[in-house]
Write a protein that holds these residues in place. Structure first.
Motif, PDB file in Angstrom:
ATOM      1  N   ALA A  63       0.843  -1.198   0.000  1.00  0.00           N
ATOM      2  CA  ALA A  63       0.000   0.000   0.000  1.00  0.00           C
ATOM      3  C   ALA A  63       0.878   1.248   0.000  1.00  0.00           C
ATOM      4  CB  ALA A  63      -0.920   0.010   1.216  1.00  0.00           C
ATOM      5  N   VAL A  64       0.341   2.318  -0.542  1.00  0.00           N
ATOM      6  CA  VAL A  64       1.088   3.575  -0.670  1.00  0.00           C
ATOM      7  C   VAL A  64       0.289   4.720  -0.066  1.00  0.00           C
ATOM      8  CG1 VAL A  64       2.124   5.218  -2.287  1.00  0.00           C
ATOM      9  CG2 VAL A  64       2.202   2.763  -2.796  1.00  0.00           C
ATOM     10  N   ALA A  65       0.991   5.601   0.653  1.00  0.00           N
ATOM     11  CA  ALA A  65       0.389   6.837   1.167  1.00  0.00           C
ATOM     12  C   ALA A  65       1.199   8.009   0.626  1.00  0.00           C
ATOM     13  CB  ALA A  65       0.394   6.849   2.690  1.00  0.00           C
ATOM     14  N   LEU A  66       0.519   9.021   0.130  1.00  0.00           N
ATOM     15  CA  LEU A  66       1.175  10.205  -0.424  1.00  0.00           C
ATOM     16  C   LEU A  66       0.859  11.425   0.432  1.00  0.00           C
ATOM     17  CD1 LEU A  66       0.385   9.702  -4.229  1.00  0.00           C
ATOM     18  CD2 LEU A  66       2.457   9.034  -2.997  1.00  0.00           C
ATOM     19  N   PHE A  67       1.850  12.305   0.577  1.00  0.00           N
ATOM     20  CA  PHE A  67       1.682  13.520   1.367  1.00  0.00           C
ATOM     21  C   PHE A  67       2.276  14.684   0.582  1.00  0.00           C
ATOM     22  CE2 PHE A  67       2.267   9.884   4.172  1.00  0.00           C
ATOM     23  CZ  PHE A  67       1.136   9.954   4.973  1.00  0.00           C
ATOM     24  N   SER A  68       1.550  15.795   0.545  1.00  0.00           N
ATOM     25  CA  SER A  68       2.008  16.941  -0.253  1.00  0.00           C
ATOM     26  C   SER A  68       2.562  18.083   0.587  1.00  0.00           C
ATOM     27  CB  SER A  68       0.857  17.467  -1.120  1.00  0.00           C
ATOM     28  OG  SER A  68      -0.237  17.861  -0.306  1.00  0.00           O
ATOM     29  N   SER A  69       2.340  18.049   1.911  1.00  0.00           N
ATOM     30  CA  SER A  69       2.823  19.130   2.768  1.00  0.00           C
ATOM     31  C   SER A  69       3.101  18.594   4.161  1.00  0.00           C
ATOM     32  CB  SER A  69       1.801  20.259   2.851  1.00  0.00           C
ATOM     33  OG  SER A  69       0.656  19.837   3.571  1.00  0.00           O
ATOM     34  N   ILE A  70       3.861  19.362   4.934  1.00  0.00           N
ATOM     35  CA  ILE A  70       4.149  18.932   6.300  1.00  0.00           C
ATOM     36  C   ILE A  70       2.873  18.958   7.140  1.00  0.00           C
ATOM     37  CG2 ILE A  70       4.745  21.217   7.249  1.00  0.00           C
ATOM     38  CD1 ILE A  70       7.116  19.685   8.675  1.00  0.00           C
ATOM     39  N   GLU A  71       1.932  19.831   6.756  1.00  0.00           N
ATOM     40  CA  GLU A  71       0.642  19.850   7.454  1.00  0.00           C
ATOM     41  C   GLU A  71      -0.103  18.536   7.242  1.00  0.00           C
ATOM     42  OE1 GLU A  71       2.075  23.889   7.028  1.00  0.00           O
ATOM     43  OE2 GLU A  71       1.712  22.348   5.491  1.00  0.00           O
ATOM     44  N   ASP A  72      -0.016  17.990   6.011  1.00  0.00           N
ATOM     45  CA  ASP A  72      -0.645  16.701   5.726  1.00  0.00           C
ATOM     46  C   ASP A  72      -0.054  15.603   6.600  1.00  0.00           C
ATOM     47  OD1 ASP A  72      -2.230  17.804   3.794  1.00  0.00           O
ATOM     48  OD2 ASP A  72      -1.059  17.060   2.094  1.00  0.00           O
ATOM     49  N   VAL A  73       1.273  15.615   6.709  1.00  0.00           N
ATOM     50  CA  VAL A  73       1.960  14.580   7.493  1.00  0.00           C
ATOM     51  C   VAL A  73       1.560  14.679   8.964  1.00  0.00           C
ATOM     52  CG1 VAL A  73       4.197  13.676   8.227  1.00  0.00           C
ATOM     53  CG2 VAL A  73       3.899  14.506   5.889  1.00  0.00           C
ATOM     54  N   CYS A  74       1.589  15.890   9.508  1.00  0.00           N
ATOM     55  CA  CYS A  74       1.263  16.080  10.924  1.00  0.00           C
ATOM     56  C   CYS A  74      -0.190  15.724  11.216  1.00  0.00           C
ATOM     57  CB  CYS A  74       1.554  17.518  11.342  1.00  0.00           C
ATOM     58  SG  CYS A  74       3.315  17.925  11.357  1.00  0.00           S
ATOM     59  N   ALA A  75      -1.092  16.084  10.295  1.00  0.00           N
ATOM     60  CA  ALA A  75      -2.513  15.789  10.495  1.00  0.00           C
ATOM     61  C   ALA A  75      -2.779  14.288  10.471  1.00  0.00           C
ATOM     62  CB  ALA A  75      -3.348  16.484   9.425  1.00  0.00           C
ATOM     63  N   ALA A  76      -1.936  13.556   9.745  1.00  0.00           N
ATOM     64  CA  ALA A  76      -2.134  12.108   9.609  1.00  0.00           C
ATOM     65  C   ALA A  76      -1.396  11.309  10.671  1.00  0.00           C
ATOM     66  CB  ALA A  76      -1.667  11.665   8.224  1.00  0.00           C
ATOM     67  N   ARG A  77      -0.695  11.984  11.585  1.00  0.00           N
ATOM     68  CA  ARG A  77       0.164  11.273  12.539  1.00  0.00           C
ATOM     69  C   ARG A  77      -0.583  10.161  13.291  1.00  0.00           C
ATOM     70  NH1 ARG A  77       4.765  11.755  15.668  1.00  0.00           N
ATOM     71  NH2 ARG A  77       5.413  13.654  14.584  1.00  0.00           N
ATOM     72  N   GLU A  78      -1.707  10.482  13.885  1.00  0.00           N
ATOM     73  CA  GLU A  78      -2.424   9.504  14.709  1.00  0.00           C
ATOM     74  C   GLU A  78      -2.901   8.321  13.875  1.00  0.00           C
ATOM     75  OE1 GLU A  78      -6.275   9.286  17.732  1.00  0.00           O
ATOM     76  OE2 GLU A  78      -5.484  11.226  17.103  1.00  0.00           O
ATOM     77  N   ALA A  79      -3.525   8.620  12.730  1.00  0.00           N
ATOM     78  CA  ALA A  79      -4.043   7.557  11.871  1.00  0.00           C
ATOM     79  C   ALA A  79      -2.906   6.720  11.298  1.00  0.00           C
ATOM     80  CB  ALA A  79      -4.873   8.157  10.738  1.00  0.00           C
ATOM     81  N   LEU A  80      -1.808   7.384  10.916  1.00  0.00           N
ATOM     82  CA  LEU A  80      -0.677   6.665  10.339  1.00  0.00           C
ATOM     83  C   LEU A  80       0.005   5.779  11.376  1.00  0.00           C
ATOM     84  CD1 LEU A  80       1.104   6.097   7.944  1.00  0.00           C
ATOM     85  CD2 LEU A  80       2.402   8.178   8.441  1.00  0.00           C
ATOM     86  N   THR A  81       0.108   6.273  12.595  1.00  0.00           N
ATOM     87  CA  THR A  81       0.706   5.462  13.663  1.00  0.00           C
ATOM     88  C   THR A  81      -0.110   4.194  13.884  1.00  0.00           C
ATOM     89  OG1 THR A  81       1.672   7.393  14.763  1.00  0.00           O
ATOM     90  CG2 THR A  81       1.345   5.425  16.092  1.00  0.00           C
ATOM     91  N   ALA A  82      -1.433   4.313  13.889  1.00  0.00           N
ATOM     92  CA  ALA A  82      -2.298   3.140  14.060  1.00  0.00           C
ATOM     93  C   ALA A  82      -2.110   2.158  12.912  1.00  0.00           C
ATOM     94  CB  ALA A  82      -3.756   3.579  14.159  1.00  0.00           C
ATOM     95  N   ILE A  83      -1.995   2.673  11.689  1.00  0.00           N
ATOM     96  CA  ILE A  83      -1.789   1.815  10.523  1.00  0.00           C
ATOM     97  C   ILE A  83      -0.452   1.088  10.623  1.00  0.00           C
ATOM     98  CG2 ILE A  83      -1.268   1.881   8.042  1.00  0.00           C
ATOM     99  CD1 ILE A  83      -3.473   4.027   7.794  1.00  0.00           C
ATOM    100  N   LEU A  84       0.593   1.811  10.982  1.00  0.00           N
ATOM    101  CA  LEU A  84       1.916   1.199  11.106  1.00  0.00           C
ATOM    102  C   LEU A  84       1.921   0.091  12.148  1.00  0.00           C
ATOM    103  CD1 LEU A  84       4.029   4.465  10.909  1.00  0.00           C
ATOM    104  CD2 LEU A  84       4.230   2.550   9.309  1.00  0.00           C
TER     105      LEU A  84
END
Length: 214
Positions: A102-123
């Motif tokens: 699976a692939v996740a794409l991020f276009s800005s640091i705001e995108d990365v920070c906003a996804a932190r909680e969800a991404l941590t759960a996925i990882l």
């Protein structure tokens, strides 16, 4: 003090002359903090992370932004692991390229920070579904008799030792305590994935209980 592998990733990031490096550095931090066993290296010309086998590889997109590829290692498996069955993605971060990639794409640091909680759960779900050895697991022959029963207090053994220990470490040893938590809170625990949530949900329902918020 950072390990030699962490230092290699940090050195690679410092040497990169690209305005997306801060995005990539933040993404790397999220991966590194998802599990204490994670080791970062430079592989495939980018920061890549493993516990035993590599499972998360980052990169810079040619058309802009950065990417995270979740996979099951360099070697092709005769039978792909059914990762999609074990990973919940309620916010739609992932684009699946198969059952085990699976692939996740991020276009800005705001995108990365906003996804932190969800991404941590996925990882954490991805790591739990990988066939990594559990360094904390005790063999049945060396465990005191009844120690597993005392720790889980009736939770089914089909959850797996990692999930059972995660619940115990959070002080969740009874179904009444389990019912005080949301699915999202439980999925954030290392070793607790969709399969464990399904099993626990069935056990709660059999007792006239449910996860908080349901």
């Amino acid at each position: 003090m950072p390990s030699s592998t962490q230092q290699a990733v940090e050195a690679w990031l410092r040497e990169m002359s690209d305005d997306r490096v801060p995005l990539l550095a933040e993404l790397c931090r999220i991966i590194e903090q998802s599990d204490g066993r994670v080791v970062g290296e430079i592989k495939w010309n980018a920061p890549s992370y493993r516990i035993v086998e590599h499972f998360a590889t980052t990169g810079i997109e040619r058309k802009g932004g950065i990417r995270l590829v979740l996979h099951t290692g360099a070697a092709k498996r005769e039978t792909p692991l059914p990762m999609r069955e074990h990973v919940e993605d309620p916010t739609g971060l992932l684009t699946w390229k198969g059952s085990d990639r699976a692939v996740a794409l991020f276009s800005s640091i705001e995108d990365v920070c906003a996804a932190r909680e969800a991404l941590t759960a996925i990882l954490r779900q991805w790591i739990a579904a990988m066939p990594f050895p559990d360094p904390e697991a005790e063999s049945e022959t060396s465990s005191p008799a009844g120690s597993e029963t005392a720790e889980t207090d009736g939770f089914p053994s089909s959850l797996g030792k990692v999930a059972l220990r995660a619940l115990s470490a959070e002080g969740i040893t009874r179904f009444e305590q389990l019912a005080e938590r949301t699915k999202k809170e439980l999925l954030a625990l290392h070793g607790v994935g969709p399969k464990a949530i399904r099993i626990l949900g069935e056990e709660l329902e059999a007792r006239g209980l449910s996860f908080r918020g349901e």
